[in-house]
Design a protein around this motif. Structure first.
Motif, PDB file in Angstrom:
ATOM      1  N   GLU A 182       4.400  -1.871  -7.060  1.00 44.52           N
ATOM      2  CA  GLU A 182       2.946  -2.063  -6.918  1.00 44.52           C
ATOM      3  C   GLU A 182       2.516  -1.620  -5.527  1.00 44.52           C
ATOM      4  O   GLU A 182       1.843  -2.349  -4.797  1.00 44.52           O
ATOM      5  N   ASN A 199      -9.286  -6.433  -0.396  1.00 47.59           N
ATOM      6  CA  ASN A 199      -9.873  -5.895  -1.623  1.00 47.59           C
ATOM      7  C   ASN A 199      -9.083  -6.319  -2.854  1.00 47.59           C
ATOM      8  O   ASN A 199      -9.667  -6.642  -3.902  1.00 47.59           O
ATOM      9  N   ILE A 200      -7.755  -6.318  -2.749  1.00 54.55           N
ATOM     10  CA  ILE A 200      -6.934  -6.757  -3.881  1.00 54.55           C
ATOM     11  C   ILE A 200      -7.286  -8.193  -4.250  1.00 54.55           C
ATOM     12  O   ILE A 200      -7.402  -8.534  -5.440  1.00 54.55           O
ATOM     13  N   MET A 239      -7.355  -8.110  -8.479  1.00 55.48           N
ATOM     14  CA  MET A 239      -6.483  -7.107  -9.080  1.00 55.48           C
ATOM     15  C   MET A 239      -5.104  -7.656  -9.443  1.00 55.48           C
ATOM     16  O   MET A 239      -4.496  -7.230 -10.433  1.00 55.48           O
ATOM     17  N   HIS A 283       0.129   0.535  -3.808  1.00 55.35           N
ATOM     18  CA  HIS A 283      -1.109   1.264  -4.091  1.00 55.35           C
ATOM     19  C   HIS A 283      -1.667   1.864  -2.799  1.00 55.35           C
ATOM     20  O   HIS A 283      -2.184   1.140  -1.936  1.00 55.35           O
ATOM     21  N   TYR A 322      -4.934   0.771  -0.418  1.00 50.39           N
ATOM     22  CA  TYR A 322      -5.481  -0.529  -0.802  1.00 50.39           C
ATOM     23  C   TYR A 322      -5.431  -1.508   0.370  1.00 50.39           C
ATOM     24  O   TYR A 322      -4.501  -1.507   1.173  1.00 50.39           O
ATOM     25  N   ASP A 381       0.854  -1.188   0.000  1.00 52.79           N
ATOM     26  CA  ASP A 381       0.000   0.000   0.000  1.00 52.79           C
ATOM     27  C   ASP A 381       0.892   1.241   0.000  1.00 52.79           C
ATOM     28  O   ASP A 381       1.977   1.229  -0.583  1.00 52.79           O
ATOM     29  N   ASN A 429      -3.980  -1.401   5.982  1.00 55.95           N
ATOM     30  CA  ASN A 429      -5.321  -0.832   5.812  1.00 55.95           C
ATOM     31  C   ASN A 429      -6.416  -1.806   6.236  1.00 55.95           C
ATOM     32  O   ASN A 429      -7.489  -1.391   6.674  1.00 55.95           O
ATOM     33  N   ASP A 430      -6.133  -3.110   6.131  1.00 55.57           N
ATOM     34  CA  ASP A 430      -7.085  -4.103   6.629  1.00 55.57           C
ATOM     35  C   ASP A 430      -7.191  -4.019   8.149  1.00 55.57           C
ATOM     36  O   ASP A 430      -8.292  -4.084   8.717  1.00 55.57           O
ATOM     37  N   GLN A 480     -11.229  -8.453  -5.437  1.00 55.48           N
ATOM     38  CA  GLN A 480     -11.481  -7.807  -6.730  1.00 55.48           C
ATOM     39  C   GLN A 480     -10.538  -8.294  -7.830  1.00 55.48           C
ATOM     40  O   GLN A 480     -10.535  -7.747  -8.934  1.00 55.48           O
TER      41      GLN A 480
END
Length: 347
Positions: free
Chosen positions: A82, A91-92, A97, A84, A87, A37, A117-118, A95
């Motif tokens: 990578e 979710n990655i 990604m 992001h 993120y 992230d 973030n989780d 979804q």
């Protein structure tokens, strides 16, 4: 004279072609994907420090890859990544990604610092680790020999999330057993402890994101594990105390307590095919004596009735060749002394 000159020119051409054909081709650069992230990508200056240290110590045949470009740092380096910002690992995974990023960059090694973030979103460690498993499976679908370095994430102490510190510890405590259960000889997972020795007061500018001192600490932690991965020798992921293995039929199960605290514990069980023939599935059972209960489990399918626990293989780890092993891990609660049980294994 013209004929002789033509012959000589032809001989020179042939010799040059032979020399070119017999000259060894330069080995392809090892492609390394920093995945995460904002701690990895915005600007993620630990990557610049790591890149330059690798270059200065002779590890020059490498290529940092990612669909995102460099994001500052003021230091010359290979900044593809990578990372992001904002993120979530869940979710990655949910979804889908990662497959696109992998297809675009084709990494050989992944450095993954995900979950911050989780944790901030109060997602349970078991759910985060389930997402990690999905991501690992996608990495291996892209490259069966993928070498994967997974971080125990740096501490968190943001002013707006007083519980984030405790949640970070809970996730990090669960990562080694998950890694041991998910690692394979062909595609090893190495756990890199980014948590120990990192101080949010002195190594971050906001309780979450590393400052220059924090970037240096992160680079220092990644470096030896990455060098070993480049050499093809993974760092051990966990070294817990092992209880005796008790065979039953053609498989055996060994119960390990990998962590214990007031009211809870973490453990793992290693299943080994002790027979002479391949097996396609296994079931491990045990009974607790001191009020323990399994609350979360990964690497298998849990069925529990009070103190009695039964775990069957997951879809991906039931097939074991003679002598081969697999491991599943779990978290539990306890009201007693936490005596390790003796598991049995059946096929």
């Amino acid at each position: 004279m013209r004929a002789i000159g033509a012959v000589l020119a032809g001989m020179v051409t042939v010799i040059a072609a032979v020399l070119f054909a017999t000259t060894p081709a330069e080995a392809a650069a090892v492609r390394i994907m920093p995945l995460g992230d904002s701690i990895t990508g915005s600007p993620g200056c630990w990557r610049a420090m790591l890149w330059n240290r690798l270059q200065s110590t002779g590890h020059t045949n490498i290529d940092f890859v990612g669909t995102l470009p460099p994001q500052g740092c003021g230091v010359a380096h290979d900044g593809d990544n990578e990372g992001h910002g904002g993120y979530l690992a869940t979710n990655i995974a949910n979804q889908n990604m990662l497959p696109g990023w992998l297809a675009a960059t084709r990494p050989d090694v992944v450095l993954m610092h995900l979950g911050t973030n989780d944790v901030w979103s109060n997602i349970a460690p078991a759910t985060i680790l389930g997402a990690f498993t999905t991501l690992v499976n996608q990495m291996r679908a892209s490259n069966p020999n993928m070498r994967i370095l997974v971080a125990e994430i740096i501490p968190m102490n943001p002013a707006t999330c007083p519980d984030c510190g405790r949640r970070t510890v809970a996730l990090n405590d669960a990562i080694p057993a998950w890694a041991a259960a998910t690692s394979t000889g062909q595609s090893p997972i190495t756990v890199v402890d980014q948590w120990t020795g990192f101080n949010t007061a002195t190594d971050t500018y906001d309780g979450v994101h590393p400052n220059a001192a924090g970037d240096q600490k992160m680079s220092d932690k990644w470096y030896p594990a990455l060098v070993e991965a480049l050499a093809g020798t993974p760092t051990p992921t966990v070294t817990p105390t092992v209880t005796p293995t008790v065979p039953a039929g053609d498989c055996a199960a060994a119960y390990k307590t990998t962590g214990q605290w007031q009211g809870g514990f973490q453990g793992e069980v290693t299943v080994t095919n002790t027979g002479a023939a391949p097996m396609s599935g296994w079931t491990v059972s045990w009974t607790y004596a001191d009020g323990q209960r399994v609350t979360q489990l990964w690497g298998g399918t849990l069925s529990a009735n009070g103190s009695s626990v039964t775990v069957r293989n997951a879809a991906w780890n039931g097939s074991l060749a003679p002598g081969a092993s697999t491991t599943f891990g779990f978290l539990g609660s306890s009201t007693g002394a936490g005596t390790a049980p003796t598991p049995t294994c059946a096929i």
